[in-house]
Design an enzyme around this catalytic site. Structure first.
Site, PDB file in Angstrom:
ATOM      1  N   VAL A  63      50.391  30.524  13.177  1.00  0.00           N
ATOM      2  CA  VAL A  63      50.815  31.908  12.932  1.00  0.00           C
ATOM      3  C   VAL A  63      51.772  31.954  11.733  1.00  0.00           C
ATOM      4  CG1 VAL A  63      50.444  32.671  15.305  1.00  0.00           C
ATOM      5  CG2 VAL A  63      52.652  31.677  14.688  1.00  0.00           C
ATOM      6  N   HIS A 123      44.893  33.099  15.812  1.00  0.00           N
ATOM      7  CA  HIS A 123      45.954  33.502  16.753  1.00  0.00           C
ATOM      8  C   HIS A 123      46.945  34.468  16.132  1.00  0.00           C
ATOM      9  CE1 HIS A 123      45.146  29.420  18.958  1.00  0.00           C
ATOM     10  NE2 HIS A 123      44.239  30.335  19.230  1.00  0.00           N
ATOM     11  N   GLY A 177      45.744  18.249  12.556  1.00  0.00           N
ATOM     12  CA  GLY A 177      47.032  18.644  13.138  1.00  0.00           C
ATOM     13  C   GLY A 177      46.930  19.515  14.357  1.00  0.00           C
ATOM     14  N   ALA A 208      48.974  14.599   7.923  1.00  0.00           N
ATOM     15  CA  ALA A 208      48.178  15.459   7.038  1.00  0.00           C
ATOM     16  C   ALA A 208      48.684  15.402   5.600  1.00  0.00           C
ATOM     17  CB  ALA A 208      48.250  16.898   7.546  1.00  0.00           C
TER      18      ALA A 208
HETATM   19  C1  BV8 Z   1      41.787  33.279  26.062  1.00  0.00           C
HETATM   20  C2  BV8 Z   1      50.008  32.153  19.276  1.00  0.00           C
HETATM   21  C3  BV8 Z   1      40.433  34.646  27.436  1.00  0.00           C
HETATM   22  C4  BV8 Z   1      51.287  32.570  19.879  1.00  0.00           C
HETATM   23  C5  BV8 Z   1      48.902  30.549  20.752  1.00  0.00           C
HETATM   24  C6  BV8 Z   1      44.356  28.079  32.507  1.00  0.00           C
HETATM   25  C7  BV8 Z   1      45.261  29.103  32.694  1.00  0.00           C
HETATM   26  C8  BV8 Z   1      45.456  30.119  31.733  1.00  0.00           C
HETATM   27  C9  BV8 Z   1      44.694  30.107  30.561  1.00  0.00           C
HETATM   28  C10 BV8 Z   1      43.792  29.076  30.395  1.00  0.00           C
HETATM   29  C11 BV8 Z   1      43.623  28.072  31.355  1.00  0.00           C
HETATM   30  N1  BV8 Z   1      42.695  27.216  30.869  1.00  0.00           N
HETATM   31  C12 BV8 Z   1      42.270  27.630  29.677  1.00  0.00           C
HETATM   32  C13 BV8 Z   1      42.918  28.778  29.388  1.00  0.00           C
HETATM   33  C14 BV8 Z   1      42.738  29.558  28.193  1.00  0.00           C
HETATM   34  C15 BV8 Z   1      43.938  29.350  27.273  1.00  0.00           C
HETATM   35  C16 BV8 Z   1      44.110  27.878  26.976  1.00  0.00           C
HETATM   36  O1  BV8 Z   1      43.325  27.310  26.249  1.00  0.00           O
HETATM   37  N2  BV8 Z   1      45.157  27.272  27.565  1.00  0.00           N
HETATM   38  C17 BV8 Z   1      45.375  25.845  27.356  1.00  0.00           C
HETATM   39  C18 BV8 Z   1      46.875  25.560  27.254  1.00  0.00           C
HETATM   40  C19 BV8 Z   1      44.725  25.099  28.511  1.00  0.00           C
HETATM   41  N3  BV8 Z   1      43.586  30.061  26.074  1.00  0.00           N
HETATM   42  C20 BV8 Z   1      43.929  31.345  25.969  1.00  0.00           C
HETATM   43  O2  BV8 Z   1      44.614  31.946  26.774  1.00  0.00           O
HETATM   44  C21 BV8 Z   1      43.380  32.050  24.750  1.00  0.00           C
HETATM   45  N4  BV8 Z   1      42.777  33.280  25.174  1.00  0.00           N
HETATM   46  O3  BV8 Z   1      41.271  32.285  26.503  1.00  0.00           O
HETATM   47  O4  BV8 Z   1      41.444  34.548  26.426  1.00  0.00           O
HETATM   48  C22 BV8 Z   1      40.080  36.077  27.507  1.00  0.00           C
HETATM   49  C23 BV8 Z   1      38.843  36.477  27.020  1.00  0.00           C
HETATM   50  C24 BV8 Z   1      38.498  37.804  27.135  1.00  0.00           C
HETATM   51  C25 BV8 Z   1      39.397  38.748  27.688  1.00  0.00           C
HETATM   52  C26 BV8 Z   1      40.658  38.316  28.140  1.00  0.00           C
HETATM   53  C27 BV8 Z   1      41.011  36.973  28.045  1.00  0.00           C
HETATM   54  C28 BV8 Z   1      44.493  32.388  23.773  1.00  0.00           C
HETATM   55  C29 BV8 Z   1      45.059  31.114  23.198  1.00  0.00           C
HETATM   56  C30 BV8 Z   1      46.027  31.464  22.076  1.00  0.00           C
HETATM   57  C31 BV8 Z   1      47.443  31.285  22.563  1.00  0.00           C
HETATM   58  N5  BV8 Z   1      48.351  31.494  21.427  1.00  0.00           N
HETATM   59  N6  BV8 Z   1      49.713  30.790  19.724  1.00  0.00           N
HETATM   60  C32 BV8 Z   1      52.437  31.795  19.295  1.00  0.00           C
HETATM   61  O5  BV8 Z   1      52.244  30.918  18.428  1.00  0.00           O
HETATM   62  O6  BV8 Z   1      53.557  32.102  19.712  1.00  0.00           O
HETATM   63  S1  BV8 Z   1      48.534  28.958  21.170  1.00  0.00           S
HETATM   64  C33 BV8 Z   1      49.499  27.827  20.356  1.00  0.00           C
HETATM   65  O7  BV8 Z   1      48.917  26.549  20.669  1.00  0.00           O
HETATM   66  C34 BV8 Z   1      49.457  27.890  18.830  1.00  0.00           C
HETATM   67  O8  BV8 Z   1      48.651  28.901  18.280  1.00  0.00           O
HETATM   68  C35 BV8 Z   1      48.880  26.544  18.455  1.00  0.00           C
HETATM   69  O9  BV8 Z   1      48.129  26.613  17.335  1.00  0.00           O
HETATM   70  C36 BV8 Z   1      48.028  26.286  19.628  1.00  0.00           C
HETATM   71  C37 BV8 Z   1      47.455  24.905  19.753  1.00  0.00           C
HETATM   72  O10 BV8 Z   1      48.483  23.997  19.562  1.00  0.00           O
HETATM   73  P1  BV8 Z   1      48.327  23.010  18.303  1.00  0.00           P
HETATM   74  O11 BV8 Z   1      48.240  23.827  17.067  1.00  0.00           O
HETATM   75  O12 BV8 Z   1      47.238  22.044  18.568  1.00  0.00           O
HETATM   76  O13 BV8 Z   1      49.736  22.343  18.318  1.00  0.00           O
HETATM   77  P2  BV8 Z   1      50.206  21.148  19.284  1.00  0.00           P
HETATM   78  O14 BV8 Z   1      51.688  21.063  19.201  1.00  0.00           O
HETATM   79  O15 BV8 Z   1      49.536  21.254  20.617  1.00  0.00           O
HETATM   80  O16 BV8 Z   1      49.587  19.847  18.578  1.00  0.00           O
HETATM   81  C38 BV8 Z   1      50.073  19.463  17.306  1.00  0.00           C
HETATM   82  C39 BV8 Z   1      49.222  18.288  16.880  1.00  0.00           C
HETATM   83  O17 BV8 Z   1      49.629  17.930  15.550  1.00  0.00           O
HETATM   84  C40 BV8 Z   1      49.406  17.058  17.746  1.00  0.00           C
HETATM   85  O18 BV8 Z   1      48.131  16.524  18.063  1.00  0.00           O
HETATM   86  C41 BV8 Z   1      50.197  16.095  16.845  1.00  0.00           C
HETATM   87  O19 BV8 Z   1      49.823  14.742  17.067  1.00  0.00           O
HETATM   88  C42 BV8 Z   1      49.744  16.521  15.484  1.00  0.00           C
HETATM   89  N7  BV8 Z   1      50.679  16.237  14.395  1.00  0.00           N
HETATM   90  C43 BV8 Z   1      52.030  16.124  14.452  1.00  0.00           C
HETATM   91  N8  BV8 Z   1      52.500  15.855  13.201  1.00  0.00           N
HETATM   92  C44 BV8 Z   1      51.427  15.821  12.370  1.00  0.00           C
HETATM   93  C45 BV8 Z   1      50.268  16.067  13.117  1.00  0.00           C
HETATM   94  N9  BV8 Z   1      49.045  16.098  12.577  1.00  0.00           N
HETATM   95  C46 BV8 Z   1      48.950  15.866  11.249  1.00  0.00           C
HETATM   96  N10 BV8 Z   1      50.017  15.627  10.456  1.00  0.00           N
HETATM   97  C47 BV8 Z   1      51.265  15.597  10.981  1.00  0.00           C
HETATM   98  N11 BV8 Z   1      52.322  15.331  10.187  1.00  0.00           N
END
Ligand code: BV8
Ligand code: ZN
Length: 252
Positions: free
Chosen positions: A106, A122, A190, A234
């Site tokens: 975002v 997102h 990432g 990255a």
């Molecule tokens: C939906 C915006 C359906 C807000 C975000 C059980 C219960 C409830 C929900 C669910 C469930 N199971 C599944 C779901 C669905 C849920 C979901 O997937 N949950 C997960 C946690 C299981 N998804 C949703 O709810 C989505 N909507 O499904 O709606 C629906 C359909 C119709 C009608 C009604 C409903 C909505 C998901 C969006 C949520 N919003 N963000 C905000 O930012 O405040 S999510 C948030 O996590 C961010 O957007 C982020 O992008 C996203 C994913 O995280 P990552 O980007 O991967 O970041 P993370 O820290 O996890 O990882 C970082 C990585 O970088 C690591 O791997 C690390 O090793 C690496 N890294 C570190 N340093 C480096 C690097 N890589 C490269 N270089 C480096 N230097």
């Protein structure tokens, strides 16, 4: 490391030979710019649980608390710059035939690095959306005054981001799916590949015949499904891949 070099060489060869390239980024690409990731050490979710703050229920229960978190994140984002990883993807976007940059982030660091037509799955921290009339506006005021911000219609505005349990915006999701289906190569950079439906995109690309290349210092849910997984940052790996693409490949 030896294996890194082989994987980087393979990745550069696939990128060089591809006419249609898609990229999916997550919070990790902004880590080297100083933005905390969601799940890493010191990550955003460490201090809060996603259920507490990034959900419509949390906002309905305590809009001021949720707004204080987003206002703090906006103040942090306002001070950071894109890193070499963002710039390498902007360079790739200028060189590739068909190119789609899809982000879960975002922040606006891809745009700040020169990428255009970035697909935000997102939403954006810099967009405010009215809770009554739905009007969206770009707002870069830091800190926000008043907090919560108010629409010209008088109703409270919310952050223009997608919360857990909320559907992703139709147009960006359709664009991302189409790009994943057409891609010959998909770079996945990432992201822990835990949040759906974004995390399904690399699998769509793979099932449609694309080479999937992951760039991440750690293994993720996606690593086994990738054709190559470069264990690195990255900001270091992407410039290295681009250096090989431009050195050995057809320039434009
Ligand atoms: C939906 C915006 C359906 C807000 C975000 C059980 C219960 C409830 C929900 C669910 C469930 N199971 C599944 C779901 C669905 C849920 C979901 O997937 N949950 C997960 C946690 C299981 N998804 C949703 O709810 C989505 N909507 O499904 O709606 C629906 C359909 C119709 C009608 C009604 C409903 C909505 C998901 C969006 C949520 N919003 N963000 C905000 O930012 O405040 S999510 C948030 O996590 C961010 O957007 C982020 O992008 C996203 C994913 O995280 P990552 O980007 O991967 O970041 P993370 O820290 O996890 O990882 C970082 C990585 O970088 C690591 O791997 C690390 O090793 C690496 N890294 C570190 N340093 C480096 C690097 N890589 C490269 N270089 C480096 N230097
Ligand atoms: Zn309004």
């Amino acid at each position: 490391m030896e294996c890194e070099d082989k994987d980087i060489a393979k990745a550069a060869e696939w990128v060089r030979g591809a006419r249609r390239i898609a990229v999916l980024t997550g919070a990790g690409i902004s880590a080297e710019s100083g933005l905390p990731t969601f799940r890493g050490p010191g990550g955003l979710w460490r201090s809060f649980r996603p259920e507490e703050l990034a959900t419509p229920q949390a906002f309905a229960a305590d809009p001021r608390l949720v707004w204080e978190w987003y206002d703090w994140r906006r103040s942090v984002h306002a001070k950071v710059e894109p890193n070499a990883g963002h710039r390498a993807l902007a360079d790739l976007g200028r060189r590739a035939g068909e190119f789609s940059l899809i982000t879960q982030n975002v922040d606006s660091l891809h745009e700040a690095a020169g990428s255009r037509a970035v697909v935000h799955l997102h939403g954006s921290l810099w967009t405010l959306r009215c809770t009554r009339c739905g009007k969206e506006e770009m707002n870069r005021q830091v800190p926000l005054e008043p907090l919560p911000p108010v629409c010209e219609c008088g109703a409270m505005q919310r952050p223009g981001v997608v919360w857990f349990g909320e559907p992703l915006p139709d147009k960006p999701l359709a664009q991302a799916l189409a790009a994943a289906q057409k891609a010959e190569v998909m770079l996945v950079v990432g992201t822990s590949s835990m949040v759906y439906p974004a995390a399904a995109l690399p699998k769509v690309a793979r099932d449609s015949g694309a080479k999937v290349i992951e760039v991440n210092p750690e293994e993720t849910e996606m690593t086994l499904a990738a054709h190559a997984s470069v264990r690195g940052k990255a900001g270091e790996v992407l410039p290295e891949i681009m250096a090989r693409v431009t050195r050995d490949g057809p320039g434009k």
